[in-house]
Design a protein around this motif. Structure first.
Motif, short mmCIF file in Angstrom:
data_model
loop_
_atom_site.label_atom_id
_atom_site.label_comp_id
_atom_site.label_asym_id
_atom_site.label_seq_id
_atom_site.Cartn_x
_atom_site.Cartn_y
_atom_site.Cartn_z
N ALA A 155 82.52 17.81 -47.73
CA ALA A 155 83.60 17.29 -46.88
C ALA A 155 84.14 15.98 -47.44
O ALA A 155 83.38 15.06 -47.71
N LYS A 156 85.44 15.91 -47.61
CA LYS A 156 86.09 14.69 -48.10
C LYS A 156 86.43 13.76 -46.94
O LYS A 156 86.54 14.19 -45.79
N ASP A 157 86.62 12.48 -47.27
CA ASP A 157 86.86 11.48 -46.23
C ASP A 157 88.13 11.76 -45.42
O ASP A 157 88.21 11.40 -44.25
N ASP A 158 89.11 12.40 -46.04
CA ASP A 158 90.39 12.64 -45.35
C ASP A 158 90.40 13.97 -44.57
O ASP A 158 91.39 14.31 -43.93
N MET A 159 89.29 14.70 -44.61
CA MET A 159 89.23 15.97 -43.88
C MET A 159 88.88 15.71 -42.42
O MET A 159 87.92 15.00 -42.11
N LYS A 160 89.65 16.31 -41.51
CA LYS A 160 89.45 16.12 -40.08
C LYS A 160 89.20 17.47 -39.41
O LYS A 160 89.60 18.52 -39.91
N TYR A 161 88.53 17.40 -38.25
CA TYR A 161 88.33 18.61 -37.46
C TYR A 161 88.70 18.30 -36.01
O TYR A 161 88.34 17.24 -35.48
N ALA A 162 89.42 19.23 -35.38
CA ALA A 162 89.93 19.00 -34.02
C ALA A 162 88.97 19.57 -32.97
O ALA A 162 88.38 20.64 -33.16
N PHE A 163 88.84 18.82 -31.87
CA PHE A 163 88.03 19.27 -30.73
C PHE A 163 88.89 19.28 -29.48
O PHE A 163 89.82 18.48 -29.34
N TYR A 164 88.54 20.18 -28.54
CA TYR A 164 89.41 20.41 -27.38
C TYR A 164 88.67 20.36 -26.05
O TYR A 164 89.18 20.82 -25.04
N GLU A 165 87.46 19.79 -26.03
CA GLU A 165 86.72 19.80 -24.77
C GLU A 165 87.29 18.80 -23.77
O GLU A 165 87.01 18.87 -22.58
N ARG A 166 88.08 17.84 -24.25
CA ARG A 166 88.76 16.92 -23.35
C ARG A 166 90.15 17.45 -23.05
O ARG A 166 90.66 18.32 -23.75
N GLN A 167 90.79 16.89 -22.03
CA GLN A 167 92.15 17.31 -21.70
C GLN A 167 93.09 17.03 -22.87
O GLN A 167 94.00 17.81 -23.16
N GLN A 168 92.85 15.91 -23.55
CA GLN A 168 93.64 15.55 -24.71
C GLN A 168 92.85 15.86 -25.97
O GLN A 168 91.81 15.25 -26.22
N PRO A 169 93.31 16.82 -26.80
CA PRO A 169 92.58 17.13 -28.05
C PRO A 169 92.50 15.90 -28.94
O PRO A 169 93.33 14.99 -28.88
N TYR A 170 91.47 15.86 -29.79
CA TYR A 170 91.28 14.72 -30.69
C TYR A 170 90.65 15.22 -31.99
O TYR A 170 90.11 16.32 -32.06
N GLU A 171 90.75 14.40 -33.02
CA GLU A 171 90.20 14.75 -34.33
C GLU A 171 89.13 13.75 -34.73
O GLU A 171 89.21 12.57 -34.38
N VAL A 172 88.14 14.25 -35.48
CA VAL A 172 87.10 13.38 -36.04
C VAL A 172 86.93 13.76 -37.51
O VAL A 172 87.36 14.85 -37.93
N PRO A 173 86.32 12.90 -38.31
CA PRO A 173 86.04 13.29 -39.69
C PRO A 173 85.20 14.56 -39.72
O PRO A 173 84.26 14.72 -38.93
N LEU A 174 85.54 15.46 -40.62
CA LEU A 174 84.81 16.73 -40.71
C LEU A 174 83.32 16.51 -40.96
O LEU A 174 82.47 17.22 -40.42
N LYS A 175 83.00 15.48 -41.75
CA LYS A 175 81.59 15.20 -42.02
C LYS A 175 80.85 14.84 -40.73
O LYS A 175 79.69 15.23 -40.53
#
Length: 234
Positions: A154-174
Motif C-alpha cells: 500500500a502506497k501513502d497516497d492510497m485511500k480506502y472509503a468507509f460508510y458506517e457513518r452517515q457521512q462516508p470518509y476515507e483513511v489510508p489504505l495501510k
C-alpha cells in the motif's frame, strides 16, 4: 409468373426488415451516445438494452451490467451477465460480478470473482477486498496472507472509503489493512486483546479519525475490562 412475384415479394420483405433493423440500430447507437453525454443513466440502460435485443454483443452486455452495478442495481447487473465464474469473462464482467455479489451479501461467491481479478491484476485494493471477505467466511490464514501483502504494497497516497457513518470518509489504505490485521489477531486467539489493540493503535496513528478502528478499539477494551475477563485473570 405467380412464383416469381412471390419470390420478389419475399425478397422485398427481407430487405425491408434488414433496413428497419439497421435503422433501429443506428437510432439506438445515436440515442446511447446522447444519453451518455447528458449523464442520463436510465437512458443509457434503455439504449443498451435495445441494442442487445437488436444486435446481441458480449461487450455490450458487460457494459450494461457495469452501468447497472454502478447505479447500485446489483440484481439487474447479475441478471444481465450471470453469477458463475467464467474463464472467458472480460475484466469488466468479473469486476461487476465481484462487486454485485458482495453488495448482495454473497461473500463466498464474491470471493471467487475477487480471486480471479487478483490473479489477473494483483494490487492492494483487491487484496483488501479478499482479506475482508475471507475474514467474513472464516478463512483467517488466507486473509492474513492478503493483509501482509497489502501492508507491504500500500502506497501513502492510497485511500480506502468507509460508510458506517452517515457521512462516508476515507483513511489510508495501510491503516485499513492494520485494522483488519487486528481483527485476525483477535479472531485467532480471543486472549490476544492487547496485541489486537496495539495493531489498531498503529492504524489510528496513521489516521486518528479512523472511526471504525476507534469503534473496534472501544469494543476490545470493553471486553478486556469486562467481569468475565477479570475473573480469568484471577
Amino acid at each position: 409468373m405467380k412464383k416469381i412475384i412471390a419470390v420478389l415479394l419475399l425478397s422485398i420483405g427481407f430487405s425491408a426488415t434488414a433496413q428497419t433493423k439497421s435503422d433501429l440500430q443506428k437510432h439506438y447507437e445515436a440515442f446511447y451516445n446522447e444519453m451518455r453525454l447528458q449523464g442520463d443513466v436510465n437512458g443509457v440502460i434503455n439504449a443498451l438494452t435495445h441494442l442487445n435485443v437488436i444486435s446481441p454483443s458480449k461487450e455490450r452486455k458487460d457494459t450494461l451490467a457495469f452501468v447497472y452495478a454502478n447505479n447500485n442495481q446489483h440484481m439487474q447487473a447479475l441478471n444481465t451477465i450471470g453469477i458463475e465464474k467464467e474463464a472467458s469473462d472480460s475484466d469488466m464482467a468479473v469486476q461487476v460480478k465481484a462487486i454485485s455479489l458482495k453488495a448482495l451479501n454473497q461473500p463466498k461467491r464474491a470471493l471467487e470473482q475477487f480471486e480471479e481479478l487478483f490473479k489477473r491484476t494483483p494490487n492492494p485494493y483487491l487484496a483488501y477486498e479478499l482479506a475482508d471477505l475471507k475474514i467474513q467466511t472464516g478463512d483467517l490464514a488466507s486473509a492474513t496472507i492478503n493483509i501482509d501483502y497489502g501492508i507491504a504494497n500500500a502506497k501513502d497516497d492510497m485511500k480506502y472509503a468507509f460508510y458506517e457513518r452517515q457521512q462516508p470518509y476515507e483513511v489510508p489504505l495501510k491503516a485499513a489493512f492494520l485494522h483488519l490485521k487486528a481483527l485476525t489477531i483477535f479472531d485467532n486467539n480471543k486472549d490476544n486483546i492487547d496485541a489486537a489493540i496495539a495493531k489498531i493503535d498503529e492504524a489510528l496513528a496513521l489516521d486518528p479519525n479512523f472511526n471504525l478502528a476507534s469503534l473496534s478499539k472501544q469494543a476490545l477494551e470493553s471486553r478486556r475490562n469486562s467481569p468475565a475477563e477479570e475473573d480469568k485473570k484471577e
